[in-house]
Design a protein around this motif. Structure first.
Motif, PDB file in Angstrom:
ATOM      1  N   UNK A  80       0.665  12.201   1.289  1.00 25.07           N
ATOM      2  CA  UNK A  80      -0.761  12.153   1.633  1.00 25.07           C
ATOM      3  C   UNK A  80      -1.492  10.996   0.962  1.00 25.07           C
ATOM      4  N   UNK A  81      -1.149   9.781   1.379  1.00 22.18           N
ATOM      5  CA  UNK A  81      -1.825   8.605   0.840  1.00 22.18           C
ATOM      6  C   UNK A  81      -2.143   7.644   1.970  1.00 22.18           C
ATOM      7  N   UNK A  82      -3.119   6.807   1.756  1.00 15.19           N
ATOM      8  CA  UNK A  82      -3.581   5.849   2.763  1.00 15.19           C
ATOM      9  C   UNK A  82      -3.739   4.488   2.100  1.00 15.19           C
ATOM     10  N   UNK A  83      -3.329   3.443   2.800  1.00 13.95           N
ATOM     11  CA  UNK A  83      -3.568   2.073   2.339  1.00 13.95           C
ATOM     12  C   UNK A  83      -4.857   1.571   2.977  1.00 13.95           C
ATOM     13  N   UNK A  84      -5.764   1.051   2.160  1.00 11.82           N
ATOM     14  CA  UNK A  84      -7.011   0.454   2.638  1.00 11.82           C
ATOM     15  C   UNK A  84      -7.038  -1.027   2.272  1.00 11.82           C
ATOM     16  N   UNK A  85      -7.619  -1.827   3.157  1.00 14.24           N
ATOM     17  CA  UNK A  85      -7.669  -3.275   2.937  1.00 14.24           C
ATOM     18  C   UNK A  85      -9.087  -3.793   3.111  1.00 14.24           C
TER      19      UNK A  85
END
Length: 250
Positions: A80-85
């Motif tokens: 349950x993780x998300x990469x944000x840019x």
């Protein structure tokens, strides 16, 4: 306070490992530092379950752990993780890890909701807990004096190369005291003193053994002196010393 946090983490690991053992269902943690991940793995062994972790990319320092029944597997896209840019203009402003972390904490989120922070020349990537990603994308609009606009990147994520400088040195051996001495330009006795005083981390975990072996790819850190990776171990010199290539992170 630190002891209370450690006790809380230990209780959470015991509960998650017991849940995985009794129910046969995987249980995820929040983001863990390497020492916490090592403790979680030990708890998993004690309960007879498996443990794995993933931080969004290879060699991530901070990762989400997962307790699950032995014999099963957990795919990386289940974590349950998300990469944000966000892009930013380095021409008009600068950005540091401290800036990003301070802005993140100002949203009322805790440190275990965010993983690694990777800053390139004009890009910043955050790995955040899935349940916090919406708030971060909507509300983290600046850090320091730098305007930001975070979103989930499309397609494969190509992370920027770390900023820093490579350099060459030679060591008498691959013992921790010898490697620390040449990496940080210290005498062998100064390196040994720093290790015994608890000021050295080897692969992100505090190490007080002066004779601990250091492998190629190991991450070193010294309190107040930053991080250095042992990138490559070369052959012996004519004086029978070991050639080493280090990378000092900015």
């Amino acid at each position: 306070m630190m002891e209370k946090e450690k006790d809380a983490s230990a209780r959470a690991f015991e509960f998650a490992a017991g849940f995985a053992a009794d129910k046969g269902i995987c249980r995820f943690t929040r983001f863990l530092d390497p020492a916490q991940a090592a403790s979680a793995a030990a708890v998993a062994r004690g309960h007879g379950v498996a443990f794995a972790s993933w931080g969004g990319y290879e060699q991530a320092e901070r990762t989400i752990g997962c307790f699950f029944p032995r014999g099963e597997t957990v795919d990386r896209d289940q974590y349950p993780l998300v990469c944000l840019h966000s892009a930013f203009s380095a021409k008009f402003c600068s950005l540091s890890h401290r800036d990003i972390l301070g802005a993140f904490m100002a949203l009322g989120l805790t440190r275990d909701c965010i993983g690694d922070i990777i800053i390139g020349d004009e890009d910043v990537f955050l790995f955040v807990a899935q349940q916090s990603s919406g708030l971060v994308a909507q509300s983290l609009t600046s850090a320091g004096k730098t305007p930001l606009c975070f979103h989930v990147p499309e397609g494969d994520v190509v992370l920027p190369e770390p900023r820093g400088t490579a350099f060459h040195a030679v060591a008498a051996s691959l013992r921790l005291d010898a490697v620390i001495a040449c990496a940080y330009h210290l005498s062998r006795s100064e390196a040994s003193e720093a290790i015994r005083a608890g000021g050295i981390k080897l692969d992100h975990i505090p190490c007080d053994r002066v004779d601990a072996p250091v492998a190629e790819g190991a991450m070193l850190s010294m309190r107040g002196k930053g991080r250095i990776r042992l990138q490559r171990i070369e052959g012996l010199t004519r004086k029978q010393r070991i050639g080493l290539i280090f990378f000092r992170y900015e």
